[in-house]
Design an enzyme around this catalytic site. Structure first.
Site, PDB file in Angstrom:
ATOM      1  N   GLU A  11      -2.959  -5.651   0.254  1.00 43.83           N
ATOM      2  CA  GLU A  11      -1.665  -6.274   0.565  1.00 43.83           C
ATOM      3  C   GLU A  11      -1.109  -6.955  -0.673  1.00 43.83           C
ATOM      4  O   GLU A  11      -1.793  -7.101  -1.682  1.00 43.83           O
ATOM      5  CB  GLU A  11      -1.841  -7.329   1.676  1.00 43.83           C
ATOM      6  N   ASP A 198       6.674  -3.610   7.305  1.00 46.60           N
ATOM      7  CA  ASP A 198       5.638  -4.528   6.835  1.00 46.60           C
ATOM      8  C   ASP A 198       6.114  -5.209   5.559  1.00 46.60           C
ATOM      9  O   ASP A 198       7.083  -5.953   5.584  1.00 46.60           O
ATOM     10  CB  ASP A 198       4.340  -3.740   6.646  1.00 46.60           C
TER      11      ASP A 198
END
Length: 293
Positions: A11, A198
């Site tokens: 991430e 996202d």
């Protein structure tokens, strides 16, 4: 694919212009990775992996005297020094009713760090979007979020684009001089069949690049919501993206193997790796947290 290093849940990629290196996190493992990028081979080589000691959602450069990076981690914010020392700052979610963690975050052009929280159990509406100002104060910028995710700022810092994943939208806000958010409007709506929005970044032309969890892709949209381009990714759970490289013309894309079964991991063997793509446009330098001296 830009490298063989595989995270459980990669991430928060960020190109650090000071070092000319890519940083990203392995969220649940609590690691921040730092890598050099071989532009000729298009490959990343991990140099350091810094343990944070808690889940970490985002990393951004810090241009204060201490240097290093600011993290959205644990229940709030922390400073990570270049030698790996972690100094915890405010922890606004430490005493929440649910077990909470920080998720995605970005610095803005004015030197503040914005990051959202969410429940480990993903309970609806219990998260918040926080702003860590240069003076160290923490303000709640938005409440009743569920999975606070991608953020992107216009170059002047006057507009914030924000994703709360279950809404299937990118929302646009005006950012006042004091950091207040006003004038909420929908910038992009994404059909669930395409995946779930996202992480996100913005390019030099003002267009938004949205990672689609479950969609095996990153989409490029105008600020008015028109789909301009699709970058297909050889992993279904695409978590975030950022521009980097010496000329900021490489799109780095993180992916995840979170909650995958053994069969799914075997079928999608590159899940958790970082990908890169040449997409014909350039990004903007990463904004940095700028603490008040």
């Amino acid at each position: 694919m830009a490298g063989d290093h595989r995270a459980e849940h990669a991430e928060g990629p960020c190109w650090d212009p000071r070092l000319q290196k890519l940083l990203w996190v392995d969220q649940y493992a609590g690691l921040v990775h730092q890598a050099i990028f071989d532009t000729d081979a298009g490959r990343l080589g991990v140099e350091h992996s810094f343990p944070v000691g808690a889940p970490v959602g985002a990393v951004v450069p810090s241009i204060g005297p201490a240097g290093g990076w600011l993290l959205a981690a644990g229940c709030g914010f922390a400073h990570l020094s270049c030698d790996g020392t972690v100094t915890w700052l405010g922890q606004p979610e430490a005493h929440a009713d649910q077990r909470m963690r920080m998720n995605d975050g970005k610095a803005d052009p004015r030197g503040a760090l914005w990051a959202g929280s969410m429940a480990f159990g993903k309970q609806p509406g219990v998260g918040s979007l926080y702003r860590l100002d240069p003076d160290g104060s923490i303000t709640v910028a938005r409440t009743h979020t569920t999975i606070s995710n991608g953020l992107a700022f216009s170059p002047d810092g006057d507009r914030l684009y924000f994703i709360d994943t279950p809404t299937q939208r990118v929302d646009r806000f005006h950012v006042a001089a004091d950091g207040r958010l006003t004038g909420q409007a929908t910038a992009v709506t994404i059909a669930p069949s395409l995946g779930h929005p996202d992480g996100m970044c913005i390019d030099a032309e003002g267009c938004l690049w949205v990672a689609l969890w479950g969609g095996s892709a990153v989409h490029r949209y105008t600020p008015a919501g028109t789909l301009l381009a699709i970058v297909e990714v050889d992993a279904p759970q695409v978590s975030s993206c950022t521009f980097g490289g010496p000329d900021l013309d490489t799109l780095f894309i993180t992916t995840s193997a979170e909650d995958m079964s053994g069969a799914q991991r075997a079928r999608h063997e590159h899940s958790g790796k970082v990908f890169c793509a040449e997409v014909g446009v350039k990004g903007l330098p990463a904004d940095a947290y700028a603490p008040t001296p």
